[in-house]
Write an enzyme that holds these catalytic residues in place. Structure first.
Site, short mmCIF file in Angstrom:
data_model
loop_
_atom_site.label_atom_id
_atom_site.label_comp_id
_atom_site.label_asym_id
_atom_site.label_seq_id
_atom_site.Cartn_x
_atom_site.Cartn_y
_atom_site.Cartn_z
N ASP A 286 0.87 -1.18 0.00
CA ASP A 286 0.00 0.00 0.00
C ASP A 286 0.90 1.23 0.00
OD1 ASP A 286 -1.79 2.03 0.43
OD2 ASP A 286 -2.58 1.26 2.31
N ASP A 432 -17.54 4.40 -0.77
CA ASP A 432 -16.29 4.05 -0.09
C ASP A 432 -16.58 3.70 1.37
OD1 ASP A 432 -13.48 3.90 0.54
OD2 ASP A 432 -13.07 5.30 -1.09
N ASP A 545 -10.50 -3.23 -1.59
CA ASP A 545 -9.34 -2.34 -1.47
C ASP A 545 -8.46 -2.86 -0.33
OD1 ASP A 545 -7.71 -0.16 -1.86
OD2 ASP A 545 -9.15 1.33 -1.16
N ARG A 605 -7.47 -3.93 -5.71
CA ARG A 605 -6.24 -3.15 -5.83
C ARG A 605 -5.01 -4.06 -5.91
NH1 ARG A 605 -4.72 1.63 -1.63
NH2 ARG A 605 -4.18 -0.13 -0.28
N ASP A 621 -3.47 4.71 -5.71
CA ASP A 621 -3.57 6.08 -5.19
C ASP A 621 -2.68 7.04 -5.95
OD1 ASP A 621 -5.32 5.03 -3.39
OD2 ASP A 621 -3.92 4.97 -1.73
N HIS A 679 -12.44 8.90 -9.43
CA HIS A 679 -12.40 8.65 -7.99
C HIS A 679 -11.50 9.69 -7.35
CE1 HIS A 679 -12.84 6.48 -4.29
NE2 HIS A 679 -11.55 6.22 -4.19
#
Length: 947
Positions: A286, A432, A545, A605, A621, A679
């Site tokens: 991440d 979300d 996610d 993701r 991201d 997004h």
């Protein structure tokens, strides 16, 4: 103690938020030098391999070869297995001959055991064996000392294995400083039962090799000093109860200068050499607002590398789910084109060569060599192993509207109505994490979303969908039934001490379900049934996610490597598989809730090889910056080359707020990428398409409408990807493999084989340079219909409304050009066929139609697959697949022929009917012929003649 943990987690979370506000903090993530196994592997230098193949141990069956390798320094024997596979592939496995305990072998990624072909010994001498690999025309030369393998086709060397002697296999061992060997978590039980020698009938040979050459760990003292049994990074110490277990192997690719693949990295399409820097890293992480143009690991990993030159395309698929680093070197790196030409003119210079070195922390060496020789062959070979891209439901290929977060039911209704008010189509609105009750997944916030079923029903009435987020970290809360069930069933990942592993994520203290456990996956899938997922309906789909997995207070923002999964396997062995399993279980849940009838849509993701079977991915991201928009093209192209075609990026950027120009351009880029979703971070300004003024709204609306008009072509291209493994979005070199100019192009691309797109990705651009490939071919501007001859580099002036798109001469592209609110509303709408003529006056294309959402196209052959061809001034429609039977109400409204002269008359002929005359219009300036209202059903056979 609990408060101390909470405080540490809160500080970690604050630090991550600060990093997100500015840029990634690279110090949170390891370099190769900080990864002890990578450092050890890289310390092995070329040219002094200690490994010898014991040729006398060779065993040959009809479809495989097995023999022993021995490390002549430490005397540890290994087992080499080689398989010839049907379809021009070869598999090589290297494991310890008799390991202290089993080593991890990746399950569930291969869709089946690959069918094998015959092998035969064609010759041998005292230091080599020559094998023939089936009917492929390939042979393999295995050299005993030092061990290496060379794969040839005829007399041409295709690739070499261990040519630089970089094979390095760290065997399992007992720790020297322990009084007694401690039982590993893998020992005892099914996973740790004493194993038989891996070569059947070779017990005597095994004993002979190990007894006569006593195993010694003395040369491994250097390993003891380099983090072999524990390793500290920042504040985290990784215990390594199994010691050093890494594996590494090198390959040489003579004649190749261009290599691609091994996503995910925010980098150019063509992979760079890594000499003097870090290798490319494959370790799902991440990473907030990632940096561009470096080899840092990102959210997903596909260990597939492709090499391409004008003669052939190859693939190397390294089936290992542990942390992996890939070094790339080249003997032409740094040489200018002039320097290469000078070498050639002087008759000197080396044959271009790329060397690739794979290094993984644990597991075995299990590698597939995909021998092409064409790009389409490599795609077919790889997807025969790992599966093709799932055919998405039609709505998933349309436009999606998302942000973190739509506040409540009223906000959702207002945004939904806004699209109708502003006459902009969309199919899906997303929710979300804030839609849940305190970050408890499978729930709804009772204040903000008190009537989710009514909200979903309102969307369904407009034939629209919703996607909600369900992340794989579960709030530790005794009042939360999901947590209680997972804990009571023992389904959480465990610590090395056997307690439930807990980390910090969005809900606070969180447990992490063990998705490697089939029972856990089955339970998770059951949670998506309508009676388990509160207020869910048929038009609710799912987003996974944070499934790397993300652990805010964990090392490198992920899980401890010594955490334990089912069977006692350490997390280090299978880290890159975690997100794959999460998406798998979620997709299975969406299938099961409909009794296996409906096709799922799941966005993930994190991913691994084979993730294409379960849905879509996105590039994570990103930021509202021009370079982030630009990098989305090579990122999605890299994924497409490795099987994952359903890729997109957050339109507008997740972090920061785009200005109007960047937002407009990003909508234009996204309209021509497979997954099309806007997004944004919760701290960014709202960016619904109508919030940037009338002029920009019109530009965004035009881009979205272009997407909807092309949905028939997108859907047909996805169907081809599902059937054959060919990428939906593809680099130019895939279709033009002998055109060297295309090999490094990654700012333009193809959709299928008919549309070439060069989005505008530079701020304030007044023009773009478009390369049109194909000797003797022509391309038509899809907006102006102007014809251009290829090959050439074309300077195209642009304004803010421009999206340079070209249709290849010789292709036929179906469109639907009536404006509707969603794709489902277009079901009965008529088609327009765009026929772009080649210089020879020919063209062909296809159209796939089914109900757009069920598996009936497979289970009941309910589909239409139509083929269109133009030759000798006649356009013909016929079935491309007679097995498919489906009734569609749609018809053909118009035929537009690009590059056509003016006929005297146009006639429509249908079987069993009288010939009828059609109206037409011809534009001599652009050579465009438009045939009005043929009026034939899309499933009918017919022909149109120009006379």
């Amino acid at each position: 103690m609990a408060s101390e943990r909470l405080g540490m987690a809160a500080l970690t979370w604050m630090a991550l938020c600060l990093a997100a506000a500015f840029a990634v903090d690279r110090s949170n993530f390891k370099t190769c030098e900080q990864s002890s196994f990578c450092k050890r592997q890289r310390s092995v230098k070329p040219g002094s391999s200690p490994y010898r193949a014991l040729l006398e141990s060779l065993q040959l069956s009809q479809d495989s070869m097995k023999l022993q390798l021995v490390n002549e320094v430490n005397k540890v024997p290994l087992l080499l297995e080689l398989y010839g596979l049907q379809g021009n592939m070869t598999r090589i496995k290297i494991n310890e001959l008799s390991p202290l305990r089993p080593r991890y072998e990746v399950p569930d990624v291969l869709v089946r055991d690959p069918p094998t072909t015959w092998l035969a010994v064609m010759g041998r001498d005292e230091n080599s064996v020559e094998l023939s690999l089936g009917d492929s025309g390939h042979k393999l030369i295995l050299t005993g000392k030092p061990f290496r393998m060379d794969l040839l086709q005829g007399r041409e060397l295709v690739l070499s294995i261990n040519p630089r002697g970089l094979l390095h296999f760290e065997h399992l061992r007992h720790r020297k400083d322990s009084e007694e060997p401690k039982e590993s978590a893998l020992e005892g039980g099914a996973a740790g039962e004493e194993t038989e020698p891996a070569v059947p009938g070779e017990q005597e040979s095994s004993e002979k090799s190990t007894k006569s050459e006593e195993v010694s760990d003395e040369p491994d003292r250097a390993e003891e000093e380099l983090g072999s049994w524990e390793e500290t990074f920042k504040t985290h110490t990784d215990s390594k109860p199994n010691g050093p277990t890494s594996v590494g192997l090198d390959f040489s690719l003579p004649g190749f200068e261009h290599v691609y693949g091994i996503p995910e990295h925010a980098d150019n399409l063509r992979l760079r050499t890594t000499e003097g820097g870090d290798p490319y890293r494959l370790y799902n992480l991440d990473v907030f607002q990632y940096e561009l143009y470096n080899p840092m690991a990102l959210y997903g990993s596909v260990p597939l590398l492709l090499a391409h030159n004008t003669q052939r395309t190859l693939g190397i698929f390294w089936l290992n789910a542990a942390e992996t680093w890939v070094d790339i070197s080249s003997n032409t790196a740094g040489k200018t084109l002039f320097g290469k030409m000078l070498d050639y003119m002087q008759g000197g210079g080396e044959t271009p060569q790329t060397d690739v070195r794979w290094m993984s922390e644990s597991g075995i060496i299990d590698v597939f060599l995909l021998l092409g020789p064409a790009p389409t062959d490599v795609f077919r070979q790889y997807t025969a192993l790992t599966g093709t891209q799932a055919l998405p439901p039609l709505f998933a290929v349309a436009y999606h509207q998302s942000r973190w977060n739509y506040n409540d039911e009223e906000d959702v209704a207002a945004v939904d109505d806004g699209f109708d008010t502003n006459d902009i189509p969309y199919d899906v609105i997303w929710l979300d994490i804030e839609h849940t009750d305190g970050k408890r997944y499978f729930t709804w916030d009772p204040n903000k979303f008190p009537q989710p079923r009514n909200m979903l029903g309102r969307l369904a009435a407009k034939r629209r969908k919703m996607v909600s987020i369900v992340d794989p970290h579960i709030k530790v809360d005794s009042g939360y039934r999901v947590h209680n069930e997972i804990r009571s069933r023992g389904f959480y990942v465990k610590t090395k001490d056997g307690s439930d592993y807990e980390g910090w994520c969005w809900p606070g203290s969180s447990g992490y379900p063990d998705f490697t456990n089939p029972e856990m996956r089955a339970w998770w899938a059951s949670m998506f049934s309508y009676d388990q997922y509160e207020a869910s309906m048929e038009n609710l789909y799912i987003w996974n996610d944070m499934n790397e997995p993300s652990v805010f207070n964990g090392p490198e923002v992920t899980m401890y490597k010594d955490a334990l999964h089912q069977g006692g396997w350490e997390h280090r062995d299978l880290h890159n598989l975690y997100g794959f399993y999460v998406q798998m279980a979620t997709a299975q849940g969406l299938e099961q809730r409909s009794g296996g009838l409906e096709r799922p849509f799941v966005l993930s993701r994190a991913f691994f090889a084979g993730s294409q079977r379960y849905g879509a991915v996105w590039t994570g991201d990103n930021a509202a910056e021009w370079d982030h928009m630009k990098i989305s093209i090579p990122m999605c192209l890299s994924l497409a080359l490795t099987g994952i075609s359903f890729c997109g990026a957050d339109v507008g950027g997740f972090f920061k707020s785009p200005d109007a120009e960047l937002l407009v351009r990003w909508y234009q880029v996204g309209a021509y990428q497979p997954f099309y979703r806007t997004h944004a971070h919760l701290d960014t300004v709202r960016r619904e398409p109508w919030l940037f003024g009338e002029e920009n709204k019109a530009l965004i609306r035009a881009a979205i409408r272009q997407r909807y008009a092309l949905l028939p072509y997108w859907y047909t291209t996805f169907y081809h990807s599902y059937r054959s493994g060919q990428p939906v979005m593809r680099p130019l070199w895939v279709e033009y493999p002998d055109d060297v100019t295309t090999f490094s192009i990654d700012d333009q691309f193809l959709i299928g084989n008919a549309l070439l797109v060069h989005p505008v990705t530079e701020q304030g651009a007044h023009g773009v340079q478009v390369y049109l490939p194909g000797k003797g071919q022509v391309w038509y501007d899809v907006h102006s219909h102007q014809k251009h001859h290829a090959p050439q580099t074309l300077y195209v002036p642009v304004i803010l409304s421009s999206i340079p798109v070209y249709q290849r001469g010789g292709s036929i592209v179906p469109r639907k050009e009536r404006v509707r609110r969603s794709s489902d509303c277009m079901y009965r709408d008529p088609y327009t066929l765009y026929v772009a003529l080649s210089p020879q006056g020919t063209a062909e294309g296809e159209l796939f139609i089914d109900d757009g959402h069920t598996y009936n196209f497979e289970s009941k052959a309910q589909y239409l697959h139509r083929h269109f061809s133009f030759a000798s001034n006649t356009l013909t429609a016929r079935s491309a697949d007679s097995k498919g039977i489906f009734e569609s109400p749609a018809w053909i409204e118009r035929v537009v022929i690009l590059g056509a002269g003016k006929p005297a008359a146009v006639f429509l002929r249908q079987p069993g009917m009288a010939e009828t005359r059609l109206d037409f219009q011809h534009e001599p300036e652009t050579s465009v012929l438009t045939l009005r209202k043929p009026g034939v059903n899309i499933g009918a056979d017919w022909s149109i003649s120009l006379r």
